[in-house]
Design an enzyme around this catalytic site. Structure first.
Site, PDB file in Angstrom:
ATOM      1  N   ASP A 134       3.996   0.727  12.125  1.00 40.42           N
ATOM      2  CA  ASP A 134       2.803   0.091  11.560  1.00 40.42           C
ATOM      3  C   ASP A 134       2.618  -1.345  12.044  1.00 40.42           C
ATOM      4  OD1 ASP A 134       2.314   2.408  10.225  1.00 40.42           O
ATOM      5  OD2 ASP A 134       3.064   1.729   8.286  1.00 40.42           O
TER       6      ASP A 134
ATOM      7  N   ARG B 267      -4.794  10.285   4.290  1.00 40.23           N
ATOM      8  CA  ARG B 267      -3.592  11.081   4.532  1.00 40.23           C
ATOM      9  C   ARG B 267      -2.767  11.264   3.247  1.00 40.23           C
ATOM     10  NH1 ARG B 267      -0.653  14.501   7.944  1.00 40.23           N
ATOM     11  NH2 ARG B 267       1.522  14.181   7.515  1.00 40.23           N
TER      12      ARG B 267
ATOM     13  N   ILE C  90       6.925   7.233  16.954  1.00 40.29           N
ATOM     14  CA  ILE C  90       6.621   7.911  15.683  1.00 40.29           C
ATOM     15  C   ILE C  90       5.311   8.696  15.775  1.00 40.29           C
ATOM     16  CG2 ILE C  90       6.321   7.638  13.177  1.00 40.29           C
ATOM     17  CD1 ILE C  90       9.113   6.816  14.174  1.00 40.29           C
TER      18      ILE C  90
ATOM     19  N   LYS D 219       0.830  -1.223   0.000  1.00 38.09           N
ATOM     20  CA  LYS D 219       0.000   0.000   0.000  1.00 38.09           C
ATOM     21  C   LYS D 219       0.861   1.268   0.000  1.00 38.09           C
ATOM     22  CE  LYS D 219      -1.794   1.697   4.055  1.00 38.09           C
ATOM     23  NZ  LYS D 219      -1.542   3.123   4.302  1.00 38.09           N
ATOM     24  N   ASN D 220       1.827   1.306   0.920  1.00 35.73           N
ATOM     25  CA  ASN D 220       2.564   2.562   1.075  1.00 35.73           C
ATOM     26  C   ASN D 220       3.571   2.790  -0.050  1.00 35.73           C
ATOM     27  OD1 ASN D 220       0.996   3.089   3.246  1.00 35.73           O
ATOM     28  ND2 ASN D 220       2.544   2.581   4.794  1.00 35.73           N
TER      29      ASN D 220
ATOM     30  N   CYS E 281      -6.040   7.879   9.077  1.00 36.27           N
ATOM     31  CA  CYS E 281      -6.230   7.253  10.390  1.00 36.27           C
ATOM     32  C   CYS E 281      -5.797   8.217  11.491  1.00 36.27           C
ATOM     33  CB  CYS E 281      -5.398   5.972  10.474  1.00 36.27           C
ATOM     34  SG  CYS E 281      -6.085   4.623   9.509  1.00 36.27           S
TER      35      CYS E 281
ATOM     36  N   ARG F 105      -0.979  14.763  12.983  1.00 34.89           N
ATOM     37  CA  ARG F 105      -0.324  14.504  11.704  1.00 34.89           C
ATOM     38  C   ARG F 105      -0.267  15.809  10.899  1.00 34.89           C
ATOM     39  NH1 ARG F 105      -2.310   8.767   9.297  1.00 34.89           N
ATOM     40  NH2 ARG F 105      -0.267   8.790   8.309  1.00 34.89           N
ATOM     41  N   PRO F 106       0.587  16.738  11.381  1.00 31.44           N
ATOM     42  CA  PRO F 106       0.671  18.030  10.694  1.00 31.44           C
ATOM     43  C   PRO F 106       1.321  17.879   9.316  1.00 31.44           C
ATOM     44  CG  PRO F 106       2.304  17.919  12.444  1.00 31.44           C
ATOM     45  CD  PRO F 106       1.510  16.652  12.516  1.00 31.44           C
ATOM     46  N   ILE F 107       1.242  18.943   8.496  1.00 26.78           N
ATOM     47  CA  ILE F 107       1.864  18.904   7.165  1.00 26.78           C
ATOM     48  C   ILE F 107       2.865  20.046   7.008  1.00 26.78           C
ATOM     49  CG2 ILE F 107      -0.001  17.668   5.977  1.00 26.78           C
ATOM     50  CD1 ILE F 107      -1.027  20.428   5.033  1.00 26.78           C
ATOM     51  N   ASP F 108       3.336  20.552   8.175  1.00 22.52           N
ATOM     52  CA  ASP F 108       4.251  21.698   8.142  1.00 22.52           C
ATOM     53  C   ASP F 108       5.516  21.418   7.320  1.00 22.52           C
ATOM     54  OD1 ASP F 108       4.692  19.785  10.188  1.00 22.52           O
ATOM     55  OD2 ASP F 108       6.023  21.149  11.258  1.00 22.52           O
TER      56      ASP F 108
ATOM     57  N   ARG G  30      -8.677  -0.470   4.184  1.00 22.03           N
ATOM     58  CA  ARG G  30      -7.803   0.555   3.589  1.00 22.03           C
ATOM     59  C   ARG G  30      -6.477  -0.051   3.163  1.00 22.03           C
ATOM     60  NH1 ARG G  30      -8.558   6.087   6.589  1.00 22.03           N
ATOM     61  NH2 ARG G  30      -7.220   6.585   4.859  1.00 22.03           N
TER      62      ARG G  30
HETATM   63  N1  EPU Z   1       5.210  14.896  10.687  1.00 21.94           N
HETATM   64  C1  EPU Z   1       5.175  16.237  11.029  1.00 21.94           C
HETATM   65  N2  EPU Z   1       5.038  17.172  10.019  1.00 21.94           N
HETATM   66  C2  EPU Z   1       4.916  16.798   8.721  1.00 21.94           C
HETATM   67  C3  EPU Z   1       4.949  15.428   8.379  1.00 21.94           C
HETATM   68  C4  EPU Z   1       5.093  14.494   9.401  1.00 21.94           C
HETATM   69  O1  EPU Z   1       5.279  16.593  12.196  1.00 21.94           O
HETATM   70  O2  EPU Z   1       4.799  17.700   7.865  1.00 21.94           O
HETATM   71  C5  EPU Z   1       5.343  13.894  11.767  1.00 21.94           C
HETATM   72  C6  EPU Z   1       4.074  13.028  11.902  1.00 21.94           C
HETATM   73  O3  EPU Z   1       3.093  13.684  12.632  1.00 21.94           O
HETATM   74  C7  EPU Z   1       4.604  11.788  12.567  1.00 21.94           C
HETATM   75  C8  EPU Z   1       6.029  11.666  12.006  1.00 21.94           C
HETATM   76  O4  EPU Z   1       6.354  12.952  11.464  1.00 21.94           O
HETATM   77  O5  EPU Z   1       4.645  11.964  13.942  1.00 21.94           O
HETATM   78  C9  EPU Z   1       6.165  10.613  10.929  1.00 21.94           C
HETATM   79  O6  EPU Z   1       5.300  10.888   9.858  1.00 21.94           O
HETATM   80  P1  EPU Z   1       5.643  10.522   8.353  1.00 21.94           P
HETATM   81  O7  EPU Z   1       5.504  11.754   7.550  1.00 21.94           O
HETATM   82  O8  EPU Z   1       6.921   9.767   8.297  1.00 21.94           O
HETATM   83  O9  EPU Z   1       4.440   9.531   8.028  1.00 21.94           O
HETATM   84  P2  EPU Z   1       3.434   9.576   6.823  1.00 21.94           P
HETATM   85  O10 EPU Z   1       4.152   9.856   5.560  1.00 21.94           O
HETATM   86  O11 EPU Z   1       2.257  10.400   7.177  1.00 21.94           O
HETATM   87  C10 EPU Z   1       3.781   7.038   6.276  1.00 21.94           C
HETATM   88  C11 EPU Z   1       2.862   5.854   6.122  1.00 21.94           C
HETATM   89  C12 EPU Z   1       2.321   5.470   7.472  1.00 21.94           C
HETATM   90  C13 EPU Z   1       3.486   5.126   8.396  1.00 21.94           C
HETATM   91  C14 EPU Z   1       4.444   6.323   8.475  1.00 21.94           C
HETATM   92  C15 EPU Z   1       5.681   6.021   9.286  1.00 21.94           C
HETATM   93  C16 EPU Z   1       2.000   6.102   3.900  1.00 21.94           C
HETATM   94  C17 EPU Z   1       0.851   6.335   3.019  1.00 21.94           C
HETATM   95  N3  EPU Z   1       1.789   6.186   5.217  1.00 21.94           N
HETATM   96  O12 EPU Z   1       2.946   8.066   6.812  1.00 21.94           O
HETATM   97  O13 EPU Z   1       1.519   4.316   7.273  1.00 21.94           O
HETATM   98  O14 EPU Z   1       3.002   4.825   9.673  1.00 21.94           O
HETATM   99  O15 EPU Z   1       4.848   6.705   7.140  1.00 21.94           O
HETATM  100  O16 EPU Z   1       6.354   4.937   8.774  1.00 21.94           O
HETATM  101  O17 EPU Z   1       3.083   5.806   3.427  1.00 21.94           O
HETATM  102  C18 EPU Z   1      -0.265   2.850   7.690  1.00 21.94           C
HETATM  103  O18 EPU Z   1       0.063   2.250   6.651  1.00 21.94           O
HETATM  104  O19 EPU Z   1      -1.115   2.395   8.484  1.00 21.94           O
HETATM  105  C19 EPU Z   1       0.365   4.133   8.003  1.00 21.94           C
HETATM  106  C20 EPU Z   1      -0.117   4.970   8.896  1.00 21.94           C
END
Ligand code: EPU
Length: 419
Positions: free
Chosen positions: A305, A92, A327, A22-23, A116, A121-124, A397
């Site tokens: 995960d 997300r 995480i 998926k990811n 989820c 889960r900010p996007i900053d 999902r």
């Molecule tokens: N974060 C920030 N700001 C940002 C982006 C991330 O503070 O702008 C923080 C997040 O809040 C979190 C940490 O950084 O605390 C890690 O987030 P990351 O960006 O690495 O995760 P993601 O890209 O949102 C992907 C996977 C997740 C998996 C995480 C960590 C996808 C689609 N999702 O999420 O998968 O848990 O990496 O490995 O690739 C799942 O499959 O169930 C799932 C949640």
């Protein structure tokens, strides 16, 4: 609401083939936006997040369809850079369309992404990175309007190796003007797959598999056929399921290298492993042993995960264990449900202390997120009696058909569709 009915059963036995990741596929679908023409994704999983991403692509004017080769995506008719709120807020991964949309359309309009609820889960970091490359954003009431006349390469150090931010950075850079250097990148195998897909399409990404990616912008990318690799998290789910049930299972297409940290933990639990090519045999003879401490970390550390299925497994282990979640800030949600089933779990901040019990008891349970939902199905298999798991759309999902997979392994798990 659809529910899953789970009958507590003995050791799992059987062989299983793992679906595509998926990811990996979600950012690759976002990457297709950059490629005029039709890409073919083989071994693409049939999961609701893929459907949602396809609907997002269709809302932009692209066409997507399945045939005997896999999922085809044709973006030659893409014309719309505004994404519909109901789709964006249900996943997300919609945020990883921001980079490709700015690169291809020079503008993007979308709401804050959903997904989820496993903590903040900010996007900053996504926005900061794209701003460094020349994008300008206006944000009002959680709506993002982005403009980028010309994305331009630069050097950016990520404050944390975020998976999605690294992916957005790669997607924004491959057709940007000049060279982009991304430092402190995520090393997750899914990021590497995205780079391999893009390089096959004509991108120039160096340093794949390291935390420093050097990307030379190119004028054009070309359609490709790409095989999505097996999902390491789904494979890990069934490995822990064998351990928790004292079973013996074979996984036919194991992404073994990607599971190093997971296999280390199951070995500590007394699990025997034997590998021939990609065929992994997982054999747990006795009740799993407790482990002193497992800490979730970015790759190659233990994946967040799989933290929920680990928690279920430790709930039936012999002894006292600890898990530390590093995480996400709110990813121990299944603890309450496991406690209702008879587990002994105490949450103290980032740590969960788990005292293994010989038995869990069947219960009506509610999934609150994807991986937690899968862990509750496993808890139901380990329990005495019949459990029901509500909100199973979360599980869909990311798992093609968790009931089918567990039935292959001998458990009585069935989805009940309620109209
Ligand atoms: N974060 C920030 N700001 C940002 C982006 C991330 O503070 O702008 C923080 C997040 O809040 C979190 C940490 O950084 O605390 C890690 O987030 P990351 O960006 O690495 O995760 P993601 O890209 O949102 C992907 C996977 C997740 C998996 C995480 C960590 C996808 C689609 N999702 O999420 O998968 O848990 O990496 O490995 O690739 C799942 O499959 O169930 C799932 C949640």
């Amino acid at each position: 609401m659809d529910i899953i009915h789970v009958q507590g059963s003995g050791p799992l036995r059987g062989e299983i083939q793992i679906q595509g990741s998926k990811n990996a596929v979600l950012p690759i679908l976002a990457a297709a936006v950059l490629i005029e023409g039709t890409c073919c994704l083989k071994n693409c999983p049939h999961i609701s997040d893929v459907n949602c991403m396809c609907r997002l692509l269709e809302s932009m004017g692209c066409s997507t369809y399945w045939d005997e080769d896999g999922l085809k995506v044709d973006t030659s008719t893409l014309k719309e850079s505004r994404l519909p709120k109901e789709l964006v807020t249900s996943m997300r991964s919609s945020i990883i369309l921001l980079g490709p949309l700015l690169a291809r359309c020079k503008e993007a309009s979308l709401d804050y992404p959903g997904g989820c609820v496993i903590g903040d889960r900010p996007i900053d970091m996504h926005l900061h990175l794209l701003k460094e490359m020349g994008a300008v954003f206006t944000i009002q009431n959680e709506h993002i309007a982005g403009l980028a006349e010309q994305l331009t390469g630069t050097t950016i150090r990520l404050p944390f190796p975020s998976v999605g931010t690294t992916e957005n950075g790669i997607l924004a850079s491959v057709m940007a003007k000049g060279r982009t250097t991304l430092l402190n990148c995520a090393l997750e195998p899914e990021v590497q797959q995205l780079c391999r897909f893009l390089n096959a399409a004509g991108a120039k990404i160096e340093g794949v598999g390291t935390d420093c990616l050097r990307i030379e912008g190119v004028e054009k990318l070309y359609p490709v056929t790409y095989m999505i690799e097996a999902d390491r998290i789904v494979a890990g789910t069934y490995i822990f399921s064998a351990v928790a049930t004292m079973g013996r299972i074979g996984i036919l297409n194991t992404p073994v290298k990607e599971l190093d940290s997971v296999l280390e933990v199951v070995k500590q639990m007394g699990c025997r492993l034997s590998l021939e090519g990609k065929h992994l045999e997982v054999w747990q003879k006795e009740r799993p042993k407790a482990v002193s401490l497992v800490q979730t970390q970015v790759y190659p550390g233990f994946p967040t995960d799989l933290q929920s299925v680990l928690m279920t497994t430790l709930s039936v282990s012999d002894g006292e264990s600890q898990i530390e979640e590093n995480i996400f800030s709110n990813r121990f949600k299944i603890a309450g449900e496991l406690v209702r089933m008879g587990a002994e779990i105490r949450i103290e901040g980032r740590r969960a202390r788990i005292k293994g019990k010989e038995k869990l008891y069947a219960m009506s349970l509610l999934a609150e997120d994807l991986r937690g939902g899968a862990a509750l199905v496993l808890a139901g298999i380990c329990a005495q009696g019949n459990s029901l798991i509500g909100n199973c759309h979360y599980i869909e999902r990311g798992y093609e058909d968790i009931c089918r997979d567990y039935r292959f392994l001998g458990a009585a798990v069935e989805k009940i569709v309620r109209s």
